[in-house]
Design a protein around this motif. Structure first.
Motif, short mmCIF file in Angstrom:
data_model
loop_
_atom_site.label_atom_id
_atom_site.label_comp_id
_atom_site.label_asym_id
_atom_site.label_seq_id
_atom_site.Cartn_x
_atom_site.Cartn_y
_atom_site.Cartn_z
N ILE A 97 46.20 59.11 31.85
CA ILE A 97 47.24 60.08 32.22
C ILE A 97 47.93 60.53 30.93
N LEU A 98 47.90 61.83 30.68
CA LEU A 98 48.55 62.44 29.52
C LEU A 98 49.77 63.21 30.00
N ILE A 99 50.91 62.96 29.37
CA ILE A 99 52.17 63.56 29.83
C ILE A 99 52.87 64.19 28.64
N ASP A 100 53.22 65.46 28.78
CA ASP A 100 53.98 66.17 27.74
C ASP A 100 55.22 66.76 28.38
N PRO A 101 56.23 65.93 28.65
CA PRO A 101 57.39 66.38 29.43
C PRO A 101 58.31 67.29 28.63
N PRO A 102 59.12 68.08 29.33
CA PRO A 102 60.06 68.98 28.65
C PRO A 102 61.33 68.24 28.22
N TRP A 103 61.22 67.48 27.14
CA TRP A 103 62.37 66.74 26.64
C TRP A 103 63.50 67.68 26.24
N GLU A 104 64.73 67.21 26.32
CA GLU A 104 65.88 68.00 25.91
C GLU A 104 65.82 68.36 24.44
N GLN A 246 36.93 55.18 28.26
CA GLN A 246 35.66 55.50 28.89
C GLN A 246 35.81 56.00 30.33
N GLY A 247 37.03 55.96 30.86
CA GLY A 247 37.24 56.45 32.22
C GLY A 247 37.15 57.97 32.29
N ARG A 248 36.55 58.50 33.36
CA ARG A 248 36.36 59.94 33.53
C ARG A 248 37.48 60.60 34.33
N ARG A 249 38.31 59.81 34.99
CA ARG A 249 39.38 60.38 35.81
C ARG A 249 40.61 60.58 34.92
N ARG A 250 40.76 61.81 34.44
CA ARG A 250 41.81 62.11 33.46
C ARG A 250 42.77 63.14 34.04
N LEU A 251 44.06 62.87 33.92
CA LEU A 251 45.10 63.72 34.48
C LEU A 251 46.08 64.12 33.39
N GLU A 252 46.48 65.39 33.37
CA GLU A 252 47.54 65.84 32.46
C GLU A 252 48.68 66.43 33.28
N LEU A 253 49.91 66.01 32.97
CA LEU A 253 51.10 66.51 33.64
C LEU A 253 51.91 67.40 32.70
N PHE A 254 52.55 68.42 33.27
CA PHE A 254 53.31 69.44 32.55
C PHE A 254 52.38 70.33 31.73
#
Length: 331
Positions: A97-104, A246-254
């Motif tokens: 899980i890759l997360i690039d949140p909108p930090w202040e 090596q996992g193929r189930r990849r999720l990106e948020l924001f």
């Protein structure tokens, strides 16, 4: 950095310029605002391993296999404040899980640019723990200010422990990016951002080579700073993640449109369209039996894993065997 065009001017013989002045990148930054990292050679991905053919072959072989095993690029325009993060909504749990949140912080450093930031407590309240498999990895972009501390709180709440800190060292070869005003909270000129990496569960380098391939990439990214107001990150992070996990189930948020990528599910309010179907996505990894070891980790033939080849196994770095034991398969 020596010679024409480098810090210290021409610096030819008889010019009276000492070698120290020729290589004074710090003074050159004071004079021109051009960062010292601009002069690091062979930084582009295409040039990175030109003098290391074995490493180049390893990267090429892994990239070919990753691309062959990748799912189609999938994306969903959604408001992450209201979207239920669950297997019911997304069809499965995820390995990465890759997360690039909108930090202040992002809002502070680009006054006048319309943007909506989130308090770090709201970021922490995302139900990442409900969609992260065991084992799994999270990569959390956290800027270079208060996000460094807040990001660690987020990892703990989501059930991850921090295992690495990837640093993006920003170049500013483009003159327009040298005009950025410093954050009023900063005491030093900021030329980097951090991405915290967390692990959930137990993965051992010496025995779990089907889950991770360690030591292929470094924890430093070198990439051009984006234009004023942009929070776009270097593409190279995707390569680091895909080479390692090596996992193929990849999720990106924001995510935004430029983040859409083969092998990834991208969610974000700024996306311009949607094509994600949870049942279709889950079908890419469904089999008629359970692929779990006694410790809960996936087996070597689990459908959600990229897999490997004899050539990759011969080329990739290996962990030393445990003392007194023969060398096992290792990441």
């Amino acid at each position: 950095g020596r010679g024409p065009g480098g810090p210290g001017g021409v610096g030819g013989r008889g010019s009276g310029v000492t070698r120290g002045k020729q290589n004074d990148y710090c003074q050159h930054f004071v004079d021109t605002a051009e960062r010292p990292q601009n002069f690091i050679r062979d930084a582009a991905l295409s040039e990175r391993f030109a003098e290391y053919p074995t490493k180049r072959e390893l990267i090429d072989r892994k990239d070919d296999l990753i691309n062959t095993r990748a799912t189609p690029p999938l994306y969903m325009q959604c408001d992450l404040r209201t979207l239920e993060l669950s297997t019911r909504t997304l069809g499965t749990k995820f390995d990465v899980i890759l997360i690039d949140p909108p930090w202040e912080e992002y809002e502070r450093r680009a006054p006048g640019v319309p943007t909506e930031s989130w308090p770090w407590q709201d970021i922490m309240n995302l139900k990442i723990e409900d969609i992260a498999d065991t084992p799994s990895f999270v990569f959390l972009w956290c800027g270079c200010a208060e996000g460094l501390d807040a990001g660690r709180h987020c990892l703990r709440k989501w059930g991850f422990r921090r295992c690495e800190d990837i640093c993006w060292l920003k170049t500013n070869k483009n003159k327009e990016t040298r005009l950025h005003q410093p954050d009023e909270w900063s005491l030093l000129q900021r030329g980097k951002e951090h991405c915290l990496m967390g692990i959930k569960g137990t993965v051992r380098r010496a025995t779990d080579g089907h889950l991770i391939h360690a030591n292929i990439d470094t924890d430093v990214l070198l990439g051009e700073q984006q234009p004023y107001g942009s929070t776009e990150k270097p593409e190279e992070l995707y390569h680091i993640i895909e080479h390692f996990a090596q996992g193929r189930r990849r999720l990106e948020l924001f995510g935004e449109d430029h983040n859409i990528r083969r092998g990834w599910v991208t969610l974000g309010q700024s996306l311009s369209a949607s094509n994600f179907n949870p049942e279709t996505y889950a079908s890419y990894f469904r089999t008629d039996r359970e692929h779990r070891m006694a410790n809960g980790n996936p087996t070597l033939d689990a459908p959600q894993l990229v897999g490997s080849t004899p050539e990759i196994e011969n080329l990739r770095p290996k962990s030393p065997p445990p003392r007194g034991q023969d060398r096992p398969p290792s990441p």
